[in-house]
Design a protein around this motif. Sequence first.
Motif, PDB file in Angstrom:
ATOM      1  N   GLY A  86       0.788  -1.218   0.000  1.00 19.27           N
ATOM      2  CA  GLY A  86       0.000   0.000   0.000  1.00 19.27           C
ATOM      3  C   GLY A  86       0.819   1.266   0.000  1.00 19.27           C
ATOM      4  N   ILE A  87       2.146   1.119   0.022  1.00 13.63           N
ATOM      5  CA  ILE A  87       3.008   2.307   0.065  1.00 13.63           C
ATOM      6  C   ILE A  87       4.006   2.324  -1.092  1.00 13.63           C
ATOM      7  N   ASN A  88       4.816   1.263  -1.223  1.00 16.75           N
ATOM      8  CA  ASN A  88       5.898   1.349  -2.211  1.00 16.75           C
ATOM      9  C   ASN A  88       6.043   0.142  -3.127  1.00 16.75           C
ATOM     10  N   GLU A  89       5.102  -0.811  -3.065  1.00 15.39           N
ATOM     11  CA  GLU A  89       5.282  -1.998  -3.904  1.00 15.39           C
ATOM     12  C   GLU A  89       5.207  -1.692  -5.396  1.00 15.39           C
ATOM     13  N   ARG A 105      11.125   0.867 -10.771  1.00 17.75           N
ATOM     14  CA  ARG A 105      11.827   2.157 -10.762  1.00 17.75           C
ATOM     15  C   ARG A 105      13.087   2.078  -9.909  1.00 17.75           C
ATOM     16  N   MET A 106      13.001   1.392  -8.780  1.00 15.26           N
ATOM     17  CA  MET A 106      14.162   1.265  -7.904  1.00 15.26           C
ATOM     18  C   MET A 106      15.239   0.388  -8.538  1.00 15.26           C
ATOM     19  N   ILE A 155      13.532  -6.205   0.902  1.00 16.99           N
ATOM     20  CA  ILE A 155      13.522  -6.767   2.250  1.00 16.99           C
ATOM     21  C   ILE A 155      12.087  -6.920   2.744  1.00 16.99           C
ATOM     22  N   GLU A 156      11.784  -8.100   3.237  1.00 13.44           N
ATOM     23  CA  GLU A 156      10.460  -8.368   3.805  1.00 13.44           C
ATOM     24  C   GLU A 156      10.317  -7.663   5.151  1.00 13.44           C
ATOM     25  N   LEU A 157       9.163  -7.076   5.381  1.00 14.02           N
ATOM     26  CA  LEU A 157       8.864  -6.429   6.657  1.00 14.02           C
ATOM     27  C   LEU A 157       8.896  -7.456   7.787  1.00 14.02           C
ATOM     28  N   ALA A 211       4.052 -10.422   1.139  1.00 18.22           N
ATOM     29  CA  ALA A 211       4.781 -11.658   0.863  1.00 18.22           C
ATOM     30  C   ALA A 211       5.578 -11.483  -0.432  1.00 18.22           C
ATOM     31  N   LEU A 212       6.795 -12.039  -0.466  1.00 15.49           N
ATOM     32  CA  LEU A 212       7.691 -11.774  -1.586  1.00 15.49           C
ATOM     33  C   LEU A 212       7.762 -12.911  -2.608  1.00 15.49           C
ATOM     34  N   GLU A 213       7.001 -13.981  -2.395  1.00 17.60           N
ATOM     35  CA  GLU A 213       7.105 -15.114  -3.315  1.00 17.60           C
ATOM     36  C   GLU A 213       6.743 -14.733  -4.748  1.00 17.60           C
ATOM     37  N   GLU A 214       5.650 -14.014  -4.935  1.00 17.46           N
ATOM     38  CA  GLU A 214       5.233 -13.646  -6.285  1.00 17.46           C
ATOM     39  C   GLU A 214       6.239 -12.681  -6.918  1.00 17.46           C
ATOM     40  N   ILE A 215       6.797 -11.768  -6.125  1.00 20.18           N
ATOM     41  CA  ILE A 215       7.818 -10.861  -6.634  1.00 20.18           C
ATOM     42  C   ILE A 215       9.042 -11.644  -7.086  1.00 20.18           C
ATOM     43  N   GLU A 216       9.428 -12.660  -6.312  1.00 17.24           N
ATOM     44  CA  GLU A 216      10.576 -13.484  -6.713  1.00 17.24           C
ATOM     45  C   GLU A 216      10.299 -14.242  -8.011  1.00 17.24           C
ATOM     46  N   ARG A 217       9.090 -14.714  -8.181  1.00 14.22           N
ATOM     47  CA  ARG A 217       8.758 -15.420  -9.430  1.00 14.22           C
ATOM     48  C   ARG A 217       8.901 -14.481 -10.630  1.00 14.22           C
TER      49      ARG A 217
END
Length: 308
Positions: free
Chosen positions: A159-162, A167-168, A182-184, A198-204
């Motif tokens: 809800g803030i920076n995903e 861009r990063m 980094i996971e919260l 959760a970072l699983e989908e981002i890793e995929r």
Amino acid sequence: MIDRYGRYVNGLRISVTENCNFNCFYCHREGCPESSREMSPDEIGSIVKIASELGVGKIKITGGEPLLRDDIVDIVAASAKPGIREISMTTNGALLSERAHELAEAGLDRVNISLDTLDAEKFAKITQNGSLEEVLDGINAALEARLVPIKLNMVLLKGINEDEIDRMIDFAGERGMILQLIELVDLNGEDFQEHHLALEEIERKLAAKAIAVRTRRLMQSRKRYLLPNGEVEVVRPMHNTRFCAHCHRLRLTPDGYLKPCLMRNDNLVDILSWVRAGDVDGAKKSFVEAVGRREPYFKRTEKCPHAL
């Protein structure tokens, strides 16, 4: 040093202050309780010397914000002991433009800089009115001082920076920096429930774009994604048994206690009292005791609570 779970201890993460010039709502403050004493540069140097004699080769200086210490250059210099292969620092970067070159001259090898967003309004909201411009100036100074490879630490906040990940990646890649997603960490608060991603989908998605994927076996078995436009590491500490199984660090609190695990405060070992008494053998025994108290927080055979 090897703990009872077969994990080598080759890194020491030293928190030199609890103070910070930012007030990020999610900060775990290295899991350190409030302290009533502070280590001097010479005391830190003595502890690093003992650690190096016991097999520690990497030192990470953290806070709070370590650059708030007026004697931070002396702390870096005191940490440059035989056997220490790398001295790095984690900083929010806001004060780095003034200190980067003298830190490099004192022996600092590289920096991790916390940067969750490139949007000035979001940045002010996350940090409680921190200046994005000051951090960007700090990044430029670190590049000029060759405190490289620079890693940008981006805590992902739902809800803030995903929506800023691409861009990063571009921002870091264009400057030869590495982006760490980094996971919260769960602090048992409403912020975790609201903003944990959760970072699983981002890793995929990263894996699908990657030219190559590497596993850093000495860094919590984290993945490195080599992309056409940059390099990304993913840090997933929550409910991750592989992360804990490959943890090779001890922590040192600002008041001189060895801390075997970020997530616990019930197994700390006092080393500063031995150092102040001039008892090297006692200080070495403190390291041995702390290593003996190490255990994975998230185990393969049970589900652990998530309280600090």
